[in-house]
Design a protein around this motif. Structure first.
Motif, PDB file in Angstrom:
ATOM      1  N   ASP A  41       0.855  -1.188   0.000  1.00 15.82           N
ATOM      2  CA  ASP A  41       0.000   0.000   0.000  1.00 15.82           C
ATOM      3  C   ASP A  41       0.895   1.243   0.000  1.00 15.82           C
ATOM      4  O   ASP A  41       1.510   1.581   1.015  1.00 15.82           O
ATOM      5  N   VAL A  42       0.968   1.901  -1.143  1.00 16.90           N
ATOM      6  CA  VAL A  42       1.827   3.085  -1.263  1.00 16.90           C
ATOM      7  C   VAL A  42       1.004   4.331  -1.607  1.00 16.90           C
ATOM      8  O   VAL A  42       1.491   5.265  -2.245  1.00 16.90           O
ATOM      9  N   LYS A  43      -0.250   4.354  -1.193  1.00 13.73           N
ATOM     10  CA  LYS A  43      -1.113   5.500  -1.493  1.00 13.73           C
ATOM     11  C   LYS A  43      -0.547   6.775  -0.868  1.00 13.73           C
ATOM     12  O   LYS A  43      -0.092   6.774   0.273  1.00 13.73           O
ATOM     13  N   GLU A  44      -0.633   7.861  -1.633  1.00 16.70           N
ATOM     14  CA  GLU A  44      -0.264   9.171  -1.118  1.00 16.70           C
ATOM     15  C   GLU A  44      -1.521   9.993  -0.873  1.00 16.70           C
ATOM     16  O   GLU A  44      -2.596   9.700  -1.414  1.00 16.70           O
ATOM     17  N   LEU A  45      -1.376  11.040  -0.062  1.00 16.68           N
ATOM     18  CA  LEU A  45      -2.504  11.925   0.198  1.00 16.68           C
ATOM     19  C   LEU A  45      -2.864  12.692  -1.074  1.00 16.68           C
ATOM     20  O   LEU A  45      -1.986  13.167  -1.796  1.00 16.68           O
ATOM     21  N   ILE A  46      -4.153  12.810  -1.316  1.00 12.83           N
ATOM     22  CA  ILE A  46      -4.619  13.586  -2.456  1.00 12.83           C
ATOM     23  C   ILE A  46      -4.806  15.046  -2.027  1.00 12.83           C
ATOM     24  O   ILE A  46      -4.866  15.353  -0.823  1.00 12.83           O
ATOM     25  N   PRO A  47      -4.888  15.988  -2.953  1.00 17.11           N
ATOM     26  CA  PRO A  47      -4.977  17.410  -2.581  1.00 17.11           C
ATOM     27  C   PRO A  47      -6.145  17.739  -1.657  1.00 17.11           C
ATOM     28  O   PRO A  47      -6.048  18.668  -0.848  1.00 17.11           O
ATOM     29  N   GLU A  48      -7.246  16.984  -1.745  1.00 12.68           N
ATOM     30  CA  GLU A  48      -8.418  17.286  -0.915  1.00 12.68           C
ATOM     31  C   GLU A  48      -8.118  17.220   0.576  1.00 12.68           C
ATOM     32  O   GLU A  48      -8.820  17.846   1.382  1.00 12.68           O
ATOM     33  N   PHE A  49      -7.099  16.481   0.969  1.00 14.01           N
ATOM     34  CA  PHE A  49      -6.729  16.413   2.382  1.00 14.01           C
ATOM     35  C   PHE A  49      -6.308  17.774   2.926  1.00 14.01           C
ATOM     36  O   PHE A  49      -6.281  17.975   4.140  1.00 14.01           O
ATOM     37  N   PHE A  50      -6.014  18.713   2.038  1.00  7.17           N
ATOM     38  CA  PHE A  50      -5.480  19.995   2.466  1.00  7.17           C
ATOM     39  C   PHE A  50      -6.405  21.179   2.194  1.00  7.17           C
ATOM     40  O   PHE A  50      -6.043  22.310   2.518  1.00  7.17           O
ATOM     41  N   GLU A  81     -15.178  18.169   2.660  1.00  5.02           N
ATOM     42  CA  GLU A  81     -16.405  17.482   2.256  1.00  5.02           C
ATOM     43  C   GLU A  81     -16.162  16.017   1.884  1.00  5.02           C
ATOM     44  O   GLU A  81     -17.059  15.183   2.039  1.00  5.02           O
ATOM     45  N   PHE A  82     -14.958  15.675   1.424  1.00  2.88           N
ATOM     46  CA  PHE A  82     -14.731  14.291   1.011  1.00  2.88           C
ATOM     47  C   PHE A  82     -14.673  13.340   2.201  1.00  2.88           C
ATOM     48  O   PHE A  82     -14.712  12.124   2.044  1.00  2.88           O
ATOM     49  N   LEU A  83     -14.612  13.902   3.415  1.00  6.40           N
ATOM     50  CA  LEU A  83     -14.592  13.083   4.627  1.00  6.40           C
ATOM     51  C   LEU A  83     -15.991  12.875   5.203  1.00  6.40           C
ATOM     52  O   LEU A  83     -16.160  12.104   6.146  1.00  6.40           O
ATOM     53  N   ARG A  84     -16.973  13.564   4.641  1.00  2.00           N
ATOM     54  CA  ARG A  84     -18.346  13.480   5.147  1.00  2.00           C
ATOM     55  C   ARG A  84     -19.228  12.782   4.118  1.00  2.00           C
ATOM     56  O   ARG A  84     -19.107  13.041   2.920  1.00  2.00           O
ATOM     57  N   PHE A  95      -9.780  18.976  10.846  1.00  9.27           N
ATOM     58  CA  PHE A  95      -8.789  18.014  10.370  1.00  9.27           C
ATOM     59  C   PHE A  95      -8.047  18.572   9.148  1.00  9.27           C
ATOM     60  O   PHE A  95      -6.816  18.532   9.077  1.00  9.27           O
ATOM     61  N   VAL A  96      -8.799  19.112   8.190  1.00  9.39           N
ATOM     62  CA  VAL A  96      -8.191  19.663   6.982  1.00  9.39           C
ATOM     63  C   VAL A  96      -7.365  20.904   7.319  1.00  9.39           C
ATOM     64  O   VAL A  96      -6.273  21.114   6.772  1.00  9.39           O
ATOM     65  N   ARG A  97      -7.865  21.723   8.228  1.00  8.27           N
ATOM     66  CA  ARG A  97      -7.121  22.928   8.616  1.00  8.27           C
ATOM     67  C   ARG A  97      -5.769  22.572   9.212  1.00  8.27           C
ATOM     68  O   ARG A  97      -4.741  23.181   8.902  1.00  8.27           O
ATOM     69  N   GLN A  98      -5.757  21.571  10.095  1.00 10.70           N
ATOM     70  CA  GLN A  98      -4.498  21.157  10.712  1.00 10.70           C
ATOM     71  C   GLN A  98      -3.554  20.548   9.676  1.00 10.70           C
ATOM     72  O   GLN A  98      -2.334  20.748   9.726  1.00 10.70           O
TER      73      GLN A  98
END
Length: 655
Positions: A56-65, A69-72, A104-107
């Motif tokens: 598993d080598v997944k990287e964070l996508i831009p939405e994490f930053f 909404e993608f977490l809800r 979470f996204v803000r941090q």
């Protein structure tokens, strides 16, 4: 496996359309098994950080930053139930996020913008785009992947039709592609610019320029190192603002295209609306124009061609559907070409977000019905897609997906007691650890509001300043938020820029405001130490008026003095620094000197004690409040040996 695949991106984005549909298409028309869905941040971290699952080598996508909404599971998609009985809904967040996806996204974004990441970001660039992507350097960095993931590894057009070609195409399409190698040498470290901007340090702003256009200002536009102010009926065309559009007074439904400087008429745009054109706005690039009319209709036009006004008006969407969602006159518009969104407000208080690419309504953000009255301003954050609307009695903020994230009503939010007359958000990509909305008000002041304080929809005023003499009818930031402009009903337009010197003054004034508790402890402790008991209520009453500390700054009595041409830069900075340090004397003189005078009288040491304390406060040149308080306490104790030592520390413990 590979770090960059469509499957990985869809794994994270399964809760949002159109990615839900793309995810189903990748999974043969259905959602993946619940136990394999993106369910928990902790589980995803354990899987991809090299623990039990090394593939598993997944990287964070831009939405994490930037996009919580993608977490809800805002679309209430049935993602199933895991084998342990847990339903898959909203993503389970780490404890430090306090259950709030926005936090979470803000941090995450704060971490991305931190000094540590800035110092190491070039190392990631070397791996993904740079010299460590291929060859021996990639092997030494354990950064080598399957050969078909690299650009140019195989020429698909030379492969014969059949299973082999299908397998190669499927591999490239679904199992990852390494980006094109852009650099063959190590990338230099990121350089950070310490210069403040409007959104990060509003307290650093000082007036830089001013003009008067003769009548109420409707909009301001920054272009390079200059700005242009427009009257209330004019809509400038970015990026230069050399051309503007105004409603044609003699022809209902028409608008005239004018040269901004000469007012020469270039063209007349006919039959834009049934009835008068009541509102217009362009995207920051100047390629999209939105118009609204007395008929309650919104229309969006493609104005990307040079001198487009010489050709028939071309709707942005083929067929040119009228966007009908208002029953009353459209009063304000905002367009974002980047997000493909137009926001409109009307006299009835309704706010609607439109999809400019499809010509359809996205969200009815505010229904009106007398709740907010006439909408006087709308704005879109170019980076996050956040939308804001204001009326005289309220301000509302929504995420890019139409979820309410901030709300305040006049009289119900501290600092919002004057009608709101204009609003704006960020222009361009600029980081701020707080999401801020800037509002103009009828008292000539501009206020900065932090959105979603403490994980709910509350908003908090973090800075207020007088911008103009009349009601602020237009407010805007420049690209990158290096400047703020405000225009008023009298035709005045003022530009404000951050200043490091002004920042020192503003910080010191803010520090004075933060010393209320210390003033209370000082007054009570000094009174009690020689047996003259002072109650906490009495001590507290001394600092009830501490809010007056902002009055000299707000009235610009502490504003930076002008730097005369014959005055060297060093002398000017010394004078500004002296002004900033003067707040120590200001606080002492207003709130402490009476207490020192009373003690000196009781101790029969009036001359020496008062003189020593006055001299200490007037000559203090440090920048540390703690040292100031302790130094002043020591000065008083030295002048009056009868006073019990440690009196200030003891009083601090009781406040």
């Amino acid at each position: 496996s590979h770090y960059s695949t469509s499957a990985h991106a869809l794994h994270y984005l399964v809760r949002l359309e159109p990615y839900t549909s793309f995810h189903c298409a990748l999974q043969s028309g259905r959602l993946d098994l619940p136990d394999r869905q993106f369910h928990s941040i902790a589980e995803s971290w354990e899987s991809s950080s090299g623990g039990a699952n090394t593939s598993d080598v997944k990287e964070l996508i831009p939405e994490f930053f930037y996009n919580p909404e993608f977490l809800r599971n805002v679309n209430n998609i049935d993602l199933g139930t895991r084998q342990d009985g847990q339903p898959v809904g909203d993503v389970v967040l780490p404890p430090w996020a306090k259950g709030d996806a926005a936090e979470f996204v803000r941090q995450n974004r704060a971490a991305l913008e931190s000094d540590y990441v800035s110092a190491h970001l070039h190392e990631w660039i070397d791996l993904v785009f740079g010299y460590k992507q291929r060859g021996k350097a990639a092997e030494e960095a354990c950064n080598a992947f399957y050969y078909l993931t690299y650009e140019g590894a195989v020429d698909v057009t030379r492969l014969e039709e059949g299973p082999i070609r299908e397998a190669v195409v499927a591999q490239i399409t679904n199992f990852g592609q390494t980006p094109r190698q852009l650099l063959s040498k190590p990338h230099p470290p990121r350089t950070t610019n310490p210069w403040p901007n409007v959104m990060t340090h509003p307290e650093f702003l000082h007036q830089a320029a001013a003009v008067n256009v003769g009548s109420s200002v409707g909009e301001v536009l920054f272009y390079g190192d200059r700005f242009i102010a427009y009257t209330s009926n004019a809509c400038p065309l970015p990026p230069t603002g050399e051309v503007c559009i105004v409603p044609h007074l003699g022809r209902p439904g028409a608008a005239a295209v004018l040269q901004t400087d000469t007012r020469r008429k270039n063209a007349v745009l006919e039959r834009l609306h049934d009835g008068s054109v009541s509102a217009m706005a362009t995207s920051p690039t100047g390629c999209t124009l939105a118009t609204g009319g007395d008929d309650g209709v919104v229309r969006v036009w493609d104005v990307s061609e040079p001198q487009w006004w010489n050709y028939p008006m071309r709707p942005l969407v083929s067929g040119g559907p009228s966007l009908t969602g208002h029953s009353e006159r459209v009063t304000c518009l905002s367009v974002s070409q980047m997000h493909g969104v137009c926001v409109s407000g009307c006299a009835g208080g309704r706010v609607v977000a439109w999809d400019t690419k499809r010509g359809a309504a996205l969200h009815v953000l505010l229904c009106g019905g007398g709740v907010g009255g006439r909408v006087v301003g709308v704005s879109i954050d170019e980076e996050s897609g956040t939308m804001v609307a204001c009326s005289a009695v309220g301000v509302w903020v929504w995420t890019a997906n139409g979820v309410l994230s901030g709300k305040m009503l006049r009289g119900g939010t501290s600092g919002f007691d004057v009608p709101c007359t204009s609003v704006c958000m960020r222009h361009g990509s600029v980081y701020s650890d707080k999401e801020l909305v800037v509002t103009g008000h009828a008292d000539g002041k501009v206020r900065f509001w932090q959105v979603a304080v403490q994980g709910n929809n509350t908003m908090k005023c973090i800075w207020t300043m007088r911008a103009t003499q009349g009601a602020v009818t237009a407010v805007a930031t420049s690209v990158g938020c290096r400047e703020l402009a405000a225009g008023d009903c009298n035709g005045s337009a003022v530009v404000w820029r951050p200043s490091m010197e002004q920042g020192r003054v503003a910080k010191a004034v803010g520090d004075v405001m933060a010393q209320r508790q210390m003033v209370q402890a000082f007054v009570r402790g000094l009174g009690c130490t020689d047996g003259f008991e002072i109650s906490q209520d009495h001590a507290r009453s001394v600092v009830v008026s501490a809010g007056d500390c902002t009055r000299p700054f707000d009235d610009q009595a502490w504003a930076l003095p002008a730097l005369h041409e014959d005055e060297g830069e060093g002398r000017g900075e010394d004078r500004q620094q002296g002004r900033a340090m003067g707040v120590y004397w200001e606080l002492y003189h207003r709130f402490l000197r009476d207490a020192v005078t009373n003690v000196s009288k009781r101790q029969k040491a009036e001359g020496k004690l008062l003189a020593d304390a006055d001299a200490f406060a007037a000559s203090w040149k440090g920048e540390d409040w703690g040292q100031f308080w302790l130094g002043l306490a020591d000065c008083i104790s030295d002048a009056c040996p009868e006073l019990e030592g440690g009196w200030l520390e003891g009083a601090m413990a009781g406040v």
